[in-house]
Write a protein that holds these residues in place. Structure first.
Motif, short mmCIF file in Angstrom:
data_model
loop_
_atom_site.label_atom_id
_atom_site.label_comp_id
_atom_site.label_asym_id
_atom_site.label_seq_id
_atom_site.Cartn_x
_atom_site.Cartn_y
_atom_site.Cartn_z
N ASN A 23 0.82 -1.22 0.00
CA ASN A 23 0.00 0.00 0.00
C ASN A 23 0.85 1.26 0.00
N LEU A 27 0.57 4.07 -2.83
CA LEU A 27 0.38 5.45 -2.42
C LEU A 27 1.48 6.35 -2.98
N LEU A 31 0.94 9.44 -5.54
CA LEU A 31 1.36 10.80 -5.24
C LEU A 31 2.25 11.36 -6.35
N LEU A 162 -6.81 4.24 -3.81
CA LEU A 162 -5.50 4.60 -3.25
C LEU A 162 -4.59 5.17 -4.33
N SER A 166 -4.89 9.23 -4.07
CA SER A 166 -3.85 9.61 -3.10
C SER A 166 -3.41 11.05 -3.25
N ARG A 167 -3.42 11.56 -4.48
CA ARG A 167 -2.99 12.96 -4.67
C ARG A 167 -3.92 13.93 -3.96
N ARG A 170 -3.19 13.60 0.05
CA ARG A 170 -1.85 13.86 0.57
C ARG A 170 -1.84 14.77 1.80
#
Length: 201
Positions: A23, A27, A31, A162, A166-167, A170
């Motif tokens: 994960n 992630l 990002l 995810l 994720s962005r 953050r």
């Protein structure tokens, strides 16, 4: 009676979203917006294969033996309780998530090799997906394929969220409290499913 599809979705998500190397890598790639599609696809497809092996292979064998089915329920509940306790401990004493988004770009070949290694060389993935999900799925009899489908759906939903979400998260997951809340939620779900298994004996 609860739905096997929803039960599989809930357990699949609970097992998958625990903080770990896989994960953290998804992630990180999310990002950085690097090879997100391939990373997510490999994770989800690998889980589908492993869950399928458990549901239609090991699960069918265990289903044929009533005594083994009882042992599986007790063993599965014990594992879930242990997993829940571990999640609760992480929520109480959180560690540091290493999802550094800086550094040089990772080539596609390296990203694919990394995610394959993190998935297939992790001994816990076999315990979680093949043994645990397959064994619990066997307790649903002819509906076990719905349970497996739910678990596969949970994998697709989680890795997609995810990797691509994720962005947006953050700023949130830069705060330790977010991971503590997540782990606390995982612990509660684990305890609830373990209780349902024991009550079904």
């Amino acid at each position: 009676m609860h739905s096997p599809l929803l039960a599989g979705l809930g357990l699949g998500l609970s097992l998958i979203i625990a903080i770990g190397a896989q994960n953290a890598f998804v992630l990180r790639q999310g990002l950085r917006r690097e090879h997100v599609f391939w990373v997510v696809a490999i994770c989800a497809l690998s889980d589908a294969v492993l869950i399928g092996l458990g549901i239609w292979g090991l699960g069918a064998i265990i289903e044929s033996a009533d005594v083994l089915l009882v042992v599986v329920r007790i063993g599965g509940a014990a594992f879930l309780i242990w997993y829940g306790v571990r999640s609760a401990m992480r929520a109480w004493r959180p560690g540091t998530l290493n999802a550094e988004s800086s550094g040089s770009a990772l080539p596609l070949r390296s990203a694919v090799a990394t995610v394959l290694a993190l998935t297939w060389l992790n001994p816990h993935v076999y315990l979680d997906t093949v043994v645990l999900l397959g064994s619990i799925g066997a307790t649903y009899g002819d509906s076990r394929w719905l349970f497996g489908l739910g678990a596969m759906l949970g994998s697709v939903v989680w890795f997609t969220a995810l990797g691509y979400g994720s962005r947006l998260l953050r700023p949130l997951f830069a705060k330790p409290i977010a991971w503590r809340i997540l782990d606390a939620g995982i612990a509660l779900v684990m305890f609830a499913i373990a209780t349902s298994l024991l009550l079904g004996l």
